[in-house]
Design a protein around this motif. Structure first.
Motif, PDB file in Angstrom:
ATOM      1  N   UNK A 119       0.914  -1.133   0.094  1.00 49.69           N
ATOM      2  CA  UNK A 119       0.130   0.034   0.146  1.00 49.69           C
ATOM      3  C   UNK A 119       0.432   0.841  -0.304  1.00 49.69           C
ATOM      4  N   UNK A 120       2.245   1.280   0.390  1.00 56.81           N
ATOM      5  CA  UNK A 120       3.067   2.042   0.271  1.00 56.81           C
ATOM      6  C   UNK A 120       3.741   2.803  -1.353  1.00 56.81           C
ATOM      7  N   UNK A 121       4.019   3.605  -1.150  1.00 53.54           N
ATOM      8  CA  UNK A 121       4.870   4.274  -2.823  1.00 53.54           C
ATOM      9  C   UNK A 121       6.533   4.293  -2.304  1.00 53.54           C
ATOM     10  N   UNK A 122       7.021   3.844  -1.757  1.00 54.59           N
ATOM     11  CA  UNK A 122       8.413   4.737  -0.559  1.00 54.59           C
ATOM     12  C   UNK A 122       8.667   3.150  -1.293  1.00 54.59           C
ATOM     13  N   UNK A 123       9.750   3.167  -1.820  1.00 51.04           N
ATOM     14  CA  UNK A 123      11.337   1.724  -1.891  1.00 51.04           C
ATOM     15  C   UNK A 123      11.977   1.970  -0.431  1.00 51.04           C
ATOM     16  N   UNK A 124      11.980   0.640   0.194  1.00 49.80           N
ATOM     17  CA  UNK A 124      12.711   0.288   0.926  1.00 49.80           C
ATOM     18  C   UNK A 124      14.239  -0.678  -0.315  1.00 49.80           C
ATOM     19  N   UNK A 125      13.863  -1.413  -0.683  1.00 47.15           N
ATOM     20  CA  UNK A 125      14.731  -2.040  -1.212  1.00 47.15           C
ATOM     21  C   UNK A 125      14.694  -2.038  -2.972  1.00 47.15           C
ATOM     22  N   UNK A 183      26.056   8.521   1.812  1.00 48.36           N
ATOM     23  CA  UNK A 183      26.084   9.736   0.792  1.00 48.36           C
ATOM     24  C   UNK A 183      25.975  11.447   1.120  1.00 48.36           C
ATOM     25  N   UNK A 184      26.183  12.554   1.097  1.00 51.87           N
ATOM     26  CA  UNK A 184      26.212  14.089   1.913  1.00 51.87           C
ATOM     27  C   UNK A 184      24.935  14.099   2.220  1.00 51.87           C
ATOM     28  N   UNK A 185      24.370  13.606   2.128  1.00 50.29           N
ATOM     29  CA  UNK A 185      23.046  13.375   1.847  1.00 50.29           C
ATOM     30  C   UNK A 185      22.619  12.301   2.573  1.00 50.29           C
ATOM     31  N   UNK A 186      22.562  11.610   3.055  1.00 48.59           N
ATOM     32  CA  UNK A 186      21.970  10.049   3.784  1.00 48.59           C
ATOM     33  C   UNK A 186      23.031   8.955   3.055  1.00 48.59           C
ATOM     34  N   UNK A 187      22.694   7.686   3.439  1.00 50.21           N
ATOM     35  CA  UNK A 187      23.212   6.523   3.523  1.00 50.21           C
ATOM     36  C   UNK A 187      22.532   5.560   3.141  1.00 50.21           C
ATOM     37  N   UNK A 188      23.072   4.794   2.692  1.00 48.06           N
ATOM     38  CA  UNK A 188      22.618   3.123   2.120  1.00 48.06           C
ATOM     39  C   UNK A 188      23.299   2.470   2.387  1.00 48.06           C
ATOM     40  N   UNK A 189      22.586   0.761   2.661  1.00 53.70           N
ATOM     41  CA  UNK A 189      23.372  -0.799   2.968  1.00 53.70           C
ATOM     42  C   UNK A 189      23.004  -1.306   1.609  1.00 53.70           C
ATOM     43  N   UNK A 190      24.586  -1.925   1.287  1.00 52.69           N
ATOM     44  CA  UNK A 190      24.291  -2.653  -0.204  1.00 52.69           C
ATOM     45  C   UNK A 190      24.777  -4.016  -0.024  1.00 52.69           C
ATOM     46  N   UNK A 191      24.385  -5.321  -0.083  1.00 54.85           N
ATOM     47  CA  UNK A 191      25.153  -6.239  -0.812  1.00 54.85           C
ATOM     48  C   UNK A 191      24.980  -7.210  -1.471  1.00 54.85           C
ATOM     49  N   UNK A 220      22.027  -7.963  -5.886  1.00 54.79           N
ATOM     50  CA  UNK A 220      22.456  -7.085  -5.577  1.00 54.79           C
ATOM     51  C   UNK A 220      21.462  -6.776  -4.663  1.00 54.79           C
ATOM     52  N   UNK A 221      21.290  -5.948  -2.873  1.00 53.15           N
ATOM     53  CA  UNK A 221      20.342  -5.929  -2.264  1.00 53.15           C
ATOM     54  C   UNK A 221      20.960  -4.171  -1.985  1.00 53.15           C
ATOM     55  N   UNK A 222      20.374  -3.730  -2.256  1.00 53.99           N
ATOM     56  CA  UNK A 222      20.123  -1.462  -1.648  1.00 53.99           C
ATOM     57  C   UNK A 222      18.876  -1.871  -0.955  1.00 53.99           C
ATOM     58  N   UNK A 223      19.465  -1.739   0.306  1.00 53.10           N
ATOM     59  CA  UNK A 223      18.083  -0.759   1.393  1.00 53.10           C
ATOM     60  C   UNK A 223      18.426   0.486   1.001  1.00 53.10           C
ATOM     61  N   UNK A 224      17.300   1.261   0.320  1.00 49.59           N
ATOM     62  CA  UNK A 224      16.604   2.749  -0.086  1.00 49.59           C
ATOM     63  C   UNK A 224      17.529   3.779   0.936  1.00 49.59           C
ATOM     64  N   UNK A 225      16.523   3.231   2.517  1.00 51.61           N
ATOM     65  CA  UNK A 225      16.724   3.441   4.097  1.00 51.61           C
ATOM     66  C   UNK A 225      17.723   4.133   4.931  1.00 51.61           C
ATOM     67  N   UNK A 226      18.535   3.503   4.283  1.00 51.82           N
ATOM     68  CA  UNK A 226      19.693   2.895   5.183  1.00 51.82           C
ATOM     69  C   UNK A 226      19.816   2.716   6.158  1.00 51.82           C
ATOM     70  N   UNK A 278      22.965  -7.733   8.899  1.00 55.92           N
ATOM     71  CA  UNK A 278      21.005  -7.063   8.861  1.00 55.92           C
ATOM     72  C   UNK A 278      20.784  -7.835   7.768  1.00 55.92           C
ATOM     73  N   UNK A 279      21.275  -6.917   6.906  1.00 59.62           N
ATOM     74  CA  UNK A 279      21.257  -6.631   5.257  1.00 59.62           C
ATOM     75  C   UNK A 279      21.550  -7.547   4.700  1.00 59.62           C
ATOM     76  N   UNK A 280      23.013  -8.716   5.531  1.00 57.15           N
ATOM     77  CA  UNK A 280      23.766  -9.629   4.801  1.00 57.15           C
ATOM     78  C   UNK A 280      23.236 -10.651   5.451  1.00 57.15           C
ATOM     79  N   UNK A 281      22.435 -10.894   6.221  1.00 58.90           N
ATOM     80  CA  UNK A 281      20.819 -12.576   6.810  1.00 58.90           C
ATOM     81  C   UNK A 281      20.311 -11.963   5.710  1.00 58.90           C
ATOM     82  N   UNK A 282      18.975 -10.490   5.321  1.00 62.29           N
ATOM     83  CA  UNK A 282      18.162 -10.420   4.949  1.00 62.29           C
ATOM     84  C   UNK A 282      18.610 -11.226   3.318  1.00 62.29           C
TER      85      UNK A 282
END
Length: 233
Positions: free
Chosen positions: A127-133, A187-195, A205-211, A217-221
């Motif tokens: 139900x959301x339009x916000x990208x998490x992954x 980044x200069x305005x935030x961060x992300x996590x990537x595996x 490639x998995x990128x957590x856009x929320x950081x 934790x992202x490795x396990x996921x």
């Protein structure tokens, strides 16, 4: 002897027979040897120009064959990665400009493609339009480990967004084996996590856009995401 040179009273048996034509080719060779001579091999009978033309034609066909193999990208992958509709509590969201631009970063229709197939999808809460992954799957990769290294090297080169890679470490890849690396992208305005996981001929490639996820934790996921994307491999 012409008719004018013949004696008027010459009988038919006194008229000399016409001279035989001079021998040519093999007849000329045999005429000058005591024993018969074997015919010349085919490459001695073919002109040099014909030999050169044939060699050029074979070379062109070889180049075309290699080029077609490069365009085709080699053998098909054992089984292409399939990005599922759900990942845990997250659902697959419709494509947006972020997905389209990410997909453009991994083209397969190139002269020398690095992989056979690619897939990109984004996930978020229902139900959301916000990208998490953002999940990227590359199948039929010629150099899986190289693709993983390329991803983190590209992120660390300092693009317009000036991201840097920190805490890059190896993690257990799970039952499917291969390699798994995760890091923080700052980044200069935030961060992300990537595996990034890499197997025999696949890269994920998995990128957590929320950081919000730690690399651990992202490795396990990511291990769970890989199991869903590589069924039966």
């Amino acid at each position: 002897m012409t008719d004018s040179a013949r004696p008027a009273d010459a009988t038919p048996d006194q008229i000399p027979a016409p001279a035989a034509p001079a021998p040519s080719g093999l007849q000329a060779i045999w005429a000058n040897t005591a024993q018969p001579v074997a015919p010349l091999p085919w490459y001695r009978r073919v002109s040099r120009r014909a030999l050169v033309t044939g060699a050029v034609a074979v070379g062109l066909l070889t180049v075309l064959a290699v080029g077609m193999a490069s365009i085709d990208g080699g053998p098909a992958p054992r089984k292409a990665l399939t990005l599922p509709d759900t990942l845990g509590t997250s659902v697959r969201l419709p494509d947006d400009p972020l997905v389209e631009s990410t997909r453009a970063d991994y083209p397969v229709r190139t002269l020398r493609p690095r992989f056979k197939e690619s897939a990109v999808a984004r996930y978020g809460a229902a139900g959301s339009t916000n990208t998490e992954l953002i999940v990227i799957g590359l199948s039929g990769a010629a150099d899986p480990k190289g693709e993983a290294a390329r991803f983190f090297a590209r992120a660390d080169r300092g693009s317009v967004m000036q991201q840097t890679v920190t805490d890059l470490e190896d993690y257990p890849a799970g039952p499917l084996g291969g390699d798994l690396q995760c890091a923080q992208l700052t980044y200069s305005v935030g961060s992300e996590t990537a595996c990034v996981w890499s197997g025999a001929d696949v890269v994920g490639i998995v990128v957590d856009k929320t950081g919000k996820s730690t690399p651990e934790a992202l490795a396990a996921r990511t291990v769970d995401i890989r199991a869903a994307a590589e069924p039966g491999r």
